[in-house]
Design an enzyme around this catalytic site. Structure first.
Site, PDB file in Angstrom:
ATOM      1  N   TYR A 141       0.815  -1.212   0.000  1.00 22.65           N
ATOM      2  CA  TYR A 141       0.000   0.000   0.000  1.00 22.65           C
ATOM      3  C   TYR A 141       0.850   1.265   0.000  1.00 22.65           C
ATOM      4  O   TYR A 141       0.367   2.346  -0.341  1.00 22.65           O
ATOM      5  CB  TYR A 141      -0.945   0.030   1.210  1.00 22.65           C
ATOM      6  CG  TYR A 141      -2.076  -0.983   1.119  1.00 22.65           C
ATOM      7  CD1 TYR A 141      -2.216  -1.816   0.012  1.00 22.65           C
ATOM      8  CD2 TYR A 141      -2.992  -1.112   2.143  1.00 22.65           C
ATOM      9  CE1 TYR A 141      -3.230  -2.754  -0.059  1.00 22.65           C
ATOM     10  CE2 TYR A 141      -4.026  -2.043   2.072  1.00 22.65           C
ATOM     11  CZ  TYR A 141      -4.135  -2.866   0.971  1.00 22.65           C
ATOM     12  OH  TYR A 141      -5.143  -3.788   0.897  1.00 22.65           O
ATOM     13  N   LYS A 191       3.139 -15.392   1.479  1.00 25.04           N
ATOM     14  CA  LYS A 191       3.061 -16.085   0.183  1.00 25.04           C
ATOM     15  C   LYS A 191       4.496 -16.424  -0.233  1.00 25.04           C
ATOM     16  O   LYS A 191       4.974 -16.055  -1.312  1.00 25.04           O
ATOM     17  CB  LYS A 191       2.352 -15.146  -0.819  1.00 25.04           C
ATOM     18  CG  LYS A 191       1.947 -15.772  -2.132  1.00 25.04           C
ATOM     19  CD  LYS A 191       0.828 -16.790  -2.024  1.00 25.04           C
ATOM     20  CE  LYS A 191       0.611 -17.467  -3.371  1.00 25.04           C
ATOM     21  NZ  LYS A 191      -0.189 -18.691  -3.268  1.00 25.04           N
ATOM     22  N   ASP A 223      -3.377 -18.074   0.710  1.00 26.41           N
ATOM     23  CA  ASP A 223      -4.539 -18.699   0.056  1.00 26.41           C
ATOM     24  C   ASP A 223      -5.099 -19.802   0.954  1.00 26.41           C
ATOM     25  O   ASP A 223      -6.313 -19.927   1.128  1.00 26.41           O
ATOM     26  CB  ASP A 223      -4.187 -19.222  -1.349  1.00 26.41           C
ATOM     27  CG  ASP A 223      -2.809 -19.872  -1.419  1.00 26.41           C
ATOM     28  OD1 ASP A 223      -2.049 -19.792  -0.433  1.00 26.41           O
ATOM     29  OD2 ASP A 223      -2.493 -20.468  -2.467  1.00 26.41           O
ATOM     30  N   ASP A 247      -5.547  -6.925   5.397  1.00 21.44           N
ATOM     31  CA  ASP A 247      -6.756  -6.192   5.023  1.00 21.44           C
ATOM     32  C   ASP A 247      -7.870  -7.190   4.692  1.00 21.44           C
ATOM     33  O   ASP A 247      -8.995  -7.105   5.194  1.00 21.44           O
ATOM     34  CB  ASP A 247      -6.422  -5.312   3.797  1.00 21.44           C
ATOM     35  CG  ASP A 247      -7.504  -4.300   3.492  1.00 21.44           C
ATOM     36  OD1 ASP A 247      -8.560  -4.336   4.148  1.00 21.44           O
ATOM     37  OD2 ASP A 247      -7.298  -3.479   2.582  1.00 21.44           O
ATOM     38  N   ASP A 251     -11.042  -8.723   7.495  1.00 24.57           N
ATOM     39  CA  ASP A 251     -12.454  -8.555   7.136  1.00 24.57           C
ATOM     40  C   ASP A 251     -13.156  -9.906   7.019  1.00 24.57           C
ATOM     41  O   ASP A 251     -14.315 -10.048   7.411  1.00 24.57           O
ATOM     42  CB  ASP A 251     -12.592  -7.800   5.805  1.00 24.57           C
ATOM     43  CG  ASP A 251     -12.744  -6.299   6.025  1.00 24.57           C
ATOM     44  OD1 ASP A 251     -12.625  -5.853   7.196  1.00 24.57           O
ATOM     45  OD2 ASP A 251     -12.977  -5.569   5.046  1.00 24.57           O
TER      46      ASP A 251
END
Ligand code: NAD
Length: 356
Positions: A141, A191, A223, A247, A251
């Site tokens: 980000y 990852k 994943d 993020d 959620d």
């Protein structure tokens, strides 16, 4: 004497914060603690009063406190403003001013609210109590270079996922410290099978783990973590991950509980005051109607007691009071079920107060 900077904010913010402060004062009476409060403006109410979402006095008030309690910001009346001075800018601004690099989001399914959970009953039955620790100020980000341009092959857009060793180490320590106050397990999510940045992440996390021999470290690809969260969330205690993965996963973990009005959060920096707030927004559709669920804000106070004020027993007392209130069958509209009793925001506050 702990000083709390209180940012009531907009919409339901003032209503839910009022109930949380009553609970905190009751805790003070019971445990012989005195809390002092300083209220300051943020978001839409600050725009109306002084023309900007984060006045200098607010930043100073936050810096001069031990912890910050925030309701929520925003509402339709400010939606058409220039994005540079919209209410949400106040929130991003205060996180930046206080150097809050760690976001702690517990997603917990209260036994009494199991029916609201989106998971199969046999999975929900096993329990869901996960703390997602998300790195908040680095990663893709904010990484440079970033941009959009036209090349020979056509238009391209790009961002850079970069983590410095010191950024991984400090978020790692927050996660391991949090695990010590919970069930003693950290799962680092990355990852590393594809991304170089994740391989550095993994290596540094393993080094941090050496500092915490009492906490168990495991590793998982993002994943798989997204899948495991819905297949068997009971396997997780603390999940630590970077900005982008955090993020999404925070959620996901919150959404599966099915109760947005129940979930608190904390954002922590290096030693300065932490910021505590419910994960939901300002709910303008029910603002001023005594309908809001104050429990996420009350549980944010519990996090504040535990993580910024060093008062774990007081934190436990708040959480137990919330559980007892739920077991008495009291519910605000957002968590109402057949056979339970509907109450307003203030009555819910009364009930928790009585249980402290
Ligand atoms: P929201 O979370 O405010 O509301 C979504 C839905 O959940 C609404 O139906 C609302 O009534 C309900 N809800 C939320 N909190 C509740 C509570 N405590 N009790 C009962 N019901 C509750 O999200 P939104 O509608 O997308 O956003 C409304 C405003 O809030 C927007 O201006 C948005 O920018 C802002 N917002 C602020 C924050 C923040 O301050 N951290 C976070 C998200 C959204």
């Amino acid at each position: 004497m702990p000083k709390i900077c209180v940012l009531d904010g907009d919409g339901i913010g003032p209503e839910i914060v009022a109930q949380a402060l009553r609970v905190l004062e009751r805790i003070g009476e019971r445990f012989g603690r005195t809390f002092t409060f300083e209220h300051a403006l943020i978001g839409g109410c600050a725009i109306d009063a002084v023309g900007g979402p984060l006045p200098e006095e607010t930043v100073n008030a936050c810096r001069g406190s031990h912890a910050v309690l925030l309701g929520a910001v925003g509402g339709p009346q400010w939606d058409d403003l220039d994005p540079a001075i919209r209410p949400e800018k106040g929130l991003l601004g205060i996180r930046k001013e206080l150097g809050l690099f760690a976001n702690l989001r517990p997603a917990r399914l209260f036994r009494e609210l199991q029916d609201a959970c989106y998971l199969r009953p046999d999975i929900a039955e096993k329990g869901l109590d996960v703390m997602v620790v998300r790195e908040l100020t680095g990663g893709i980000y904010f990484g440079e270079p970033r941009g959009e341009e036209t090349r020979d092959t056509g238009r391209v857009g790009y961002n850079t996922m970069i983590y410095h060793e010191h950024e991984i180490r400090r978020i790692g320590r927050v996660a391991f410290e949090a695990a010590r106050k919970r069930r003693g397990r950290v799962c680092s999510v990355d990852k590393a099978n594809v991304l170089d940045v994740s391989r550095v992440w993994r290596a540094v996390m393993r080094e941090v783990a050496q500092e915490y021999p009492d906490v168990e470290l495991s590793e998982m690809y993002v994943d798989n973590a997204a899948m495991q969260l819905v297949r068997d969330p009971s396997q997780f205690d603390v999940v630590v991950t970077g900005n982008l993965f955090g993020d999404v996963l925070s959620d996901e973990a919150a959404a599966i509980t099915g109760s947005i009005g129940m979930l608190p959060s904390a954002s922590l920096g290096d030693g300065g005051p932490g910021l505590y707030e419910p994960i939901h927004g300002s709910a303008p559709d029910i603002a001023g109607q005594n309908k809001a669920n104050p429990l996420a804000t009350i549980l944010s106070v519990a996090m504040m007691l535990r993580h910024s004020l060093g008062m774990p027993e007081e934190a436990d007392a708040v959480e137990r009071a919330v559980e007892t209130t739920l077991s008495q069958g009291l519910r605000t509209g957002d968590i109402l079920q057949p056979g339970t009793r509907a109450v307003g925001c203030a009555e819910m506050g009364d009930a928790v107060l009585a249980c402290v």
